[in-house]
Design a protein around this motif. Structure first.
Motif, PDB file in Angstrom:
ATOM      1  N   TYR A  51       0.728  -1.201  -0.136  1.00  0.00           N
ATOM      2  CA  TYR A  51      -0.080  -0.015  -0.044  1.00  0.00           C
ATOM      3  C   TYR A  51       0.818   1.198  -0.101  1.00  0.00           C
ATOM      4  O   TYR A  51       0.494   2.315  -0.922  1.00  0.00           O
ATOM      5  CB  TYR A  51      -0.873   0.035   1.282  1.00  0.00           C
ATOM      6  N   VAL A  52       1.850   1.304   0.834  1.00  0.00           N
ATOM      7  CA  VAL A  52       2.777   2.306   0.934  1.00  0.00           C
ATOM      8  C   VAL A  52       3.487   2.712  -0.283  1.00  0.00           C
ATOM      9  O   VAL A  52       3.563   3.890  -0.703  1.00  0.00           O
ATOM     10  CB  VAL A  52       3.706   2.470   2.162  1.00  0.00           C
ATOM     11  N   ARG A  53       4.072   1.426  -0.937  1.00  0.00           N
ATOM     12  CA  ARG A  53       4.777   1.662  -2.130  1.00  0.00           C
ATOM     13  C   ARG A  53       3.896   1.972  -3.546  1.00  0.00           C
ATOM     14  O   ARG A  53       4.174   3.053  -4.292  1.00  0.00           O
ATOM     15  CB  ARG A  53       5.341   0.272  -2.423  1.00  0.00           C
ATOM     16  N   ASP A  54       2.596   1.326  -3.587  1.00  0.00           N
ATOM     17  CA  ASP A  54       1.990   1.470  -4.722  1.00  0.00           C
ATOM     18  C   ASP A  54       0.878   2.534  -4.936  1.00  0.00           C
ATOM     19  O   ASP A  54       0.665   3.454  -5.612  1.00  0.00           O
ATOM     20  CB  ASP A  54       1.311   0.241  -5.031  1.00  0.00           C
ATOM     21  N   THR A  59       7.780   5.403  -2.076  1.00  0.00           N
ATOM     22  CA  THR A  59       8.660   4.068  -2.434  1.00  0.00           C
ATOM     23  C   THR A  59       9.477   4.304  -1.222  1.00  0.00           C
ATOM     24  O   THR A  59      10.340   3.270  -0.623  1.00  0.00           O
ATOM     25  CB  THR A  59       9.353   4.357  -3.578  1.00  0.00           C
ATOM     26  N   ASN A  60      10.242   5.459  -0.884  1.00  0.00           N
ATOM     27  CA  ASN A  60      11.602   5.374   0.189  1.00  0.00           C
ATOM     28  C   ASN A  60      11.120   4.798   1.267  1.00  0.00           C
ATOM     29  O   ASN A  60      11.661   4.095   2.266  1.00  0.00           O
ATOM     30  CB  ASN A  60      12.168   6.842   0.367  1.00  0.00           C
ATOM     31  N   GLN A  61       9.939   5.214   1.873  1.00  0.00           N
ATOM     32  CA  GLN A  61       9.394   4.909   3.355  1.00  0.00           C
ATOM     33  C   GLN A  61       9.143   3.337   3.271  1.00  0.00           C
ATOM     34  O   GLN A  61       9.310   2.755   4.212  1.00  0.00           O
ATOM     35  CB  GLN A  61       8.089   5.656   3.559  1.00  0.00           C
ATOM     36  N   ARG A  64      12.436   1.363   3.455  1.00  0.00           N
ATOM     37  CA  ARG A  64      12.783   1.542   4.898  1.00  0.00           C
ATOM     38  C   ARG A  64      11.842   0.642   5.962  1.00  0.00           C
ATOM     39  O   ARG A  64      12.354  -0.003   6.687  1.00  0.00           O
ATOM     40  CB  ARG A  64      12.775   3.078   5.552  1.00  0.00           C
ATOM     41  N   LEU A  65      10.489   0.761   5.620  1.00  0.00           N
ATOM     42  CA  LEU A  65       9.711  -0.085   6.465  1.00  0.00           C
ATOM     43  C   LEU A  65       9.945  -1.390   6.045  1.00  0.00           C
ATOM     44  O   LEU A  65      10.083  -2.443   7.336  1.00  0.00           O
ATOM     45  CB  LEU A  65       8.181   0.249   6.335  1.00  0.00           C
ATOM     46  N   GLU A  66       9.958  -2.035   4.967  1.00  0.00           N
ATOM     47  CA  GLU A  66      10.230  -3.447   4.738  1.00  0.00           C
ATOM     48  C   GLU A  66      11.716  -4.002   5.244  1.00  0.00           C
ATOM     49  O   GLU A  66      11.769  -5.055   6.059  1.00  0.00           O
ATOM     50  CB  GLU A  66      10.445  -3.641   3.087  1.00  0.00           C
ATOM     51  N   LYS A  67      12.667  -3.075   5.358  1.00  0.00           N
ATOM     52  CA  LYS A  67      13.949  -3.569   5.950  1.00  0.00           C
ATOM     53  C   LYS A  67      13.731  -3.350   7.528  1.00  0.00           C
ATOM     54  O   LYS A  67      14.387  -4.354   8.079  1.00  0.00           O
ATOM     55  CB  LYS A  67      14.934  -2.245   5.472  1.00  0.00           C
ATOM     56  N   ALA A  68      13.109  -2.600   8.082  1.00  0.00           N
ATOM     57  CA  ALA A  68      12.838  -2.511   9.583  1.00  0.00           C
ATOM     58  C   ALA A  68      12.053  -3.848  10.010  1.00  0.00           C
ATOM     59  O   ALA A  68      12.259  -4.330  11.229  1.00  0.00           O
ATOM     60  CB  ALA A  68      12.129  -1.383   9.953  1.00  0.00           C
TER      61      ALA A  68
END
Length: 71
Positions: A51-54, A59-61, A64-68
């Motif tokens: 949702y955040v990406r698309d 995209t940047n957030q 970073r969220l995916e990495k966290a």
């Protein structure tokens, strides 16, 4: 994540939630409403990242969220 950014906002009930805590079993949130109802809210992590990406076009957030979350 080191920033406070609204990633997604939705209304899940009309009652006011006045107390919340972490649900350690699901990593979601448990809340108590003014009407003494106990509610639970869990997030589908993959769905939030998509949702955040698309949809939100952040995209940047999302990266970073995916990495966290992966930690």
């Amino acid at each position: 994540m080191e920033t406070a950014v609204c990633l997604c906002c939705t209304s899940i009930l009309q009652s006011i939630v006045f107390a919340t805590t972490l649900n350690t079993e699901t990593q979601g949130v448990l809340g108590i409403t003014r009407g003494s109802q106990v509610i639970t809210c869990d997030i589908k992590k993959d769905g939030l990242i998509s949702y955040v990406r698309d949809t939100a076009k952040k995209t940047n957030q999302a990266n970073r969220l995916e990495k966290a979350i992966a930690q």
